[in-house]
Every structure is written in structure tokens, then in C-alpha cells.
Design an enzyme around this catalytic site. Structure first.
Site, PDB file in Angstrom:
ATOM      1  N   THR A  29      -9.842  -0.800   2.775  1.00  0.00           N
ATOM      2  CA  THR A  29     -10.018   0.624   2.871  1.00  0.00           C
ATOM      3  C   THR A  29     -11.088   0.980   1.530  1.00  0.00           C
ATOM      4  O   THR A  29     -11.192   2.192   1.191  1.00  0.00           O
ATOM      5  CB  THR A  29      -8.632   1.345   2.147  1.00  0.00           C
ATOM      6  OG1 THR A  29      -8.181   0.767   1.111  1.00  0.00           O
ATOM      7  CG2 THR A  29      -7.855   1.358   3.308  1.00  0.00           C
ATOM      8  N   LYS A  53     -12.788   0.163  11.639  1.00  0.00           N
ATOM      9  CA  LYS A  53     -11.794   0.815  11.879  1.00  0.00           C
ATOM     10  C   LYS A  53     -11.895   1.230  13.393  1.00  0.00           C
ATOM     11  O   LYS A  53     -10.745   1.283  14.168  1.00  0.00           O
ATOM     12  CB  LYS A  53     -11.330   2.210  11.201  1.00  0.00           C
ATOM     13  CG  LYS A  53     -11.093   1.705   9.780  1.00  0.00           C
ATOM     14  CD  LYS A  53      -9.722   0.832   9.556  1.00  0.00           C
ATOM     15  CE  LYS A  53      -8.485   1.525   9.818  1.00  0.00           C
ATOM     16  NZ  LYS A  53      -7.333   0.684   9.585  1.00  0.00           N
ATOM     17  N   TYR A 104     -16.990   1.117   6.930  1.00  0.00           N
ATOM     18  CA  TYR A 104     -15.606   1.216   7.012  1.00  0.00           C
ATOM     19  C   TYR A 104     -15.036   2.084   8.331  1.00  0.00           C
ATOM     20  O   TYR A 104     -14.476   1.564   8.985  1.00  0.00           O
ATOM     21  CB  TYR A 104     -14.886   2.011   5.686  1.00  0.00           C
ATOM     22  CG  TYR A 104     -13.730   2.587   5.947  1.00  0.00           C
ATOM     23  CD1 TYR A 104     -12.724   1.696   5.834  1.00  0.00           C
ATOM     24  CD2 TYR A 104     -13.381   3.897   5.892  1.00  0.00           C
ATOM     25  CE1 TYR A 104     -11.367   2.206   6.207  1.00  0.00           C
ATOM     26  CE2 TYR A 104     -12.127   4.231   6.137  1.00  0.00           C
ATOM     27  CZ  TYR A 104     -10.913   3.333   6.244  1.00  0.00           C
ATOM     28  OH  TYR A 104      -9.699   3.811   6.427  1.00  0.00           O
ATOM     29  N   GLY A 159       0.649  -1.312  -0.071  1.00  0.00           N
ATOM     30  CA  GLY A 159       0.134  -0.039   0.104  1.00  0.00           C
ATOM     31  C   GLY A 159       0.939   1.213   0.067  1.00  0.00           C
ATOM     32  O   GLY A 159       2.078   1.183   0.220  1.00  0.00           O
ATOM     33  N   THR A 174      -8.692   6.371  11.006  1.00  0.00           N
ATOM     34  CA  THR A 174      -9.081   7.598  10.182  1.00  0.00           C
ATOM     35  C   THR A 174     -10.172   8.475  10.599  1.00  0.00           C
ATOM     36  O   THR A 174     -10.696   8.350  11.912  1.00  0.00           O
ATOM     37  CB  THR A 174     -10.220   6.530   8.918  1.00  0.00           C
ATOM     38  OG1 THR A 174     -10.646   7.485   7.952  1.00  0.00           O
ATOM     39  CG2 THR A 174     -10.803   5.664   9.539  1.00  0.00           C
TER      40      THR A 174
END
Length: 278
Positions: free
Chosen positions: A61, A128, A124, A10, A100
């Protein structure tokens, strides 16, 4: 020092391994084919006491896809993180986890403080957040929240804008979502500084300054010297499966408190990034 870096393919994992190597820190980068984080036995086999720290960049992601593939997203972001936490706990190894702005509800106009209440808007963000809760069980942990990430390795908003600008000469970009871009090259330097300390805790680490996606796009074309018309539009013009936060401003007081340098401005980061990729 020897560190294990997950998600090496990544944008961020790639830059962290490079930054470690520049400083003479041994960094072993792994990706899903080397260590599937959702497989507890594989995680146990790979993470051994030869490592002084684990920097966990691997994550699901694909924000919109997560709305349809909830269990898979949770398996990676929550269960995979728990597998790493369990081994780090057994071996007493510090863990750095990347989270995030999506853990917040994105309302209001005030920057989010590191310890504000978390109320994710989408799958998402929820997974997280669950990953954060797992990491918080470790005494020796760093949680670093980032947003609007761009790096040399992989896809991102800047590359998309440059491509669309060339193809169409005109783009429409939302102007009602406000936040800060994060250049993985700059972030990697901070993370490698941090992992060598015991200043554990939760940090916000984006590049300095705020903008809308529209303002970000305008600056991209200006710096790339491309004559592209950018139309500001409301989020409603781009219906997506996962709700996006309108307010992604992040307070950086924990960086200041613990003596870490803030990242350069996002405009400066963009200039250096474009020099790298154009």
C-alpha cells in the site's frame, strides 16, 4: 465457520479477526512471517480445506514507493493474489479481496459505479486492478473497494493530522481531492456479514458521505477540540511521485441490491474512532 485472514498486522486484518472472534467465528490471522503470499508453495501449505473462506487483506500500500519499486509492488498485489486465487480455486473456497478507488482514473465528479471501466493512474492502482482480474476468475469471490482507510492498528491520515496539529498548530491540506473515509471497524462488520453469504460480486464500501481531505482535516480538529489552523491548498502544492485521483466518490448500489447495510457516516465513524484513540 473457520476463515483465514491475511495481513493481520494491518488496520483492516486486525479488525476483521476481532470481529470474527466476537461472533464466534474461528479466524486465523497470518502475516508475511507466517505466509509470504508471493511464495506459491507457502500459500499452498497454509491454505487447506479446513478453511471455509479466505479474507485477503495483505497488500502493498506504499503508493509513492510503488512508482520506484514496480516489480515488488506487482509481486505482492498481483502475483501474491494469484497464488491465493489458485489455491481457493483448487479447494473451492470463497475469497474476499480488498481493492481501491485507485483502479479508476479519478476524473469527473460522478460517483464511480462498481462496474465502471477501470483506468488506473499509478502503479499501485494498476497492480490492484491486476489483482481484481485474478480474483474475478473465481466463481466465489467478493471484491470490496475502499478508500481513505483508518483504523486503530497502524498509521493513517487522522493520526498524522493529530500529530502535526500538536507539533505545529497549523497544517496545509489538499482541497481538490474528493472521496469518502473508511473506518476499518465498521468495514469489518460488513465483511463478516458478507463472508457468511453467497452474495458474490464487486462492492464499494466506504463510510457514507463525501468530503475533501481539507474538510476531513477540519472535522478531525473540531471533534478532537484542537485549535489548529487548516489551510486549503491545491494538489500541485504537494508534488508526489504517484498521481492521486481527484474524484474518489463511490456509488454503493451493489450493497443496496444485495441487502447489505451501508456503513455509518464518516463523521460518526470519526467520533467513535477518536474516542478509541484519544
Amino acid at each position: 465457520m473457520k476463515v483465514l485472514v491475511t495481513g493481520v498486522k494491518g488496520q483492516l486484518g486486525y479488525d476483521i479477526v476481532n470481529e470474527c472472534q466476537k461472533r464466534g467465528i474461528e479466524a486465523v490471522g497470518v502475516d508475511v512471517e507466517d505466509m509470504d503470499i508471493t511464495d506459491a508453495k507457502q500459500v499452498e501449505a497454509v491454505i487447506t480445506d479446513e478453511y471455509d473462506a479466505v479474507i485477503h487483506c495483505a497488500a502493498w500500500t506504499a503508493v509513492d514507493k510503488a512508482e520506484d519499486e514496480v516489480e515488488m509492488c506487482r509481486k505482492v498485489n498481483k502475483d501474491g493474489t494469484e497464488n491465493i486465487v489458485n489455491i481457493c480455486q483448487q479447494l473451492d473456497i470463497p475469497l474476499m479481496y480488498f481493492s481501491t478507488d485507485y483502479v479508476f482514473d479519478g476524473l469527473g465528479e460522478e460517483p464511480w459505479h462498481e462496474y465502471d471501466e477501470r483506468k488506473p493512474l499509478n502503479v499501485y492502482g494498476q497492480t490492484k486492478y491486476e489483482g481484481e482480474l485474478a480474483v474475478e476468475k473465481l466463481p466465489k469471490h467478493f471484491i470490496i473497494r475502499i478508500s481513505w482507510v483508518f483504523g486503530v492498528n497502524g498509521h493513517n491520515f487522522i493520526k498524522t493530522m493529530l500529530r502535526l496539529g500538536k507539533e505545529r498548530g497549523e497544517v496545509s491540506v489538499v482541497d481538490d481531492q474528493i472521496g469518502s473515509p473508511t473506518y476499518t471497524y465498521d468495514l469489518a462488520k460488513l465483511c463478516v456479514d458478507m463472508i457468511q453469504t453467497q452474495e458474490y460480486g464487486t462492492y464499494h464500501a466506504t463510510n457514507e458521505g463525501i468530503c475533501s481531505w481539507y474538510e476531513f482535516a477540519c472535522e478531525i480538529f473540531k471533534q478532537a477540540q484542537m485549535n489548529v489552523k487548516v489551510n486549503p491548498v491545491d494538489s500541485a502544492a504537494f508534488p508526489v511521485k504517484a498521481t492521486r485521483p481527484k474524484n474518489s466518490r463511490m456509488n454503493k448500489s451493489e450493497l443496496d441490491k444485495h441487502g447489505f447495510d451501508r456503513l455509518p457516516t464518516w463523521q460518526d465513524a470519526l467520533k467513535r474512532y477518536l474516542r478509541n484513540i484519544l
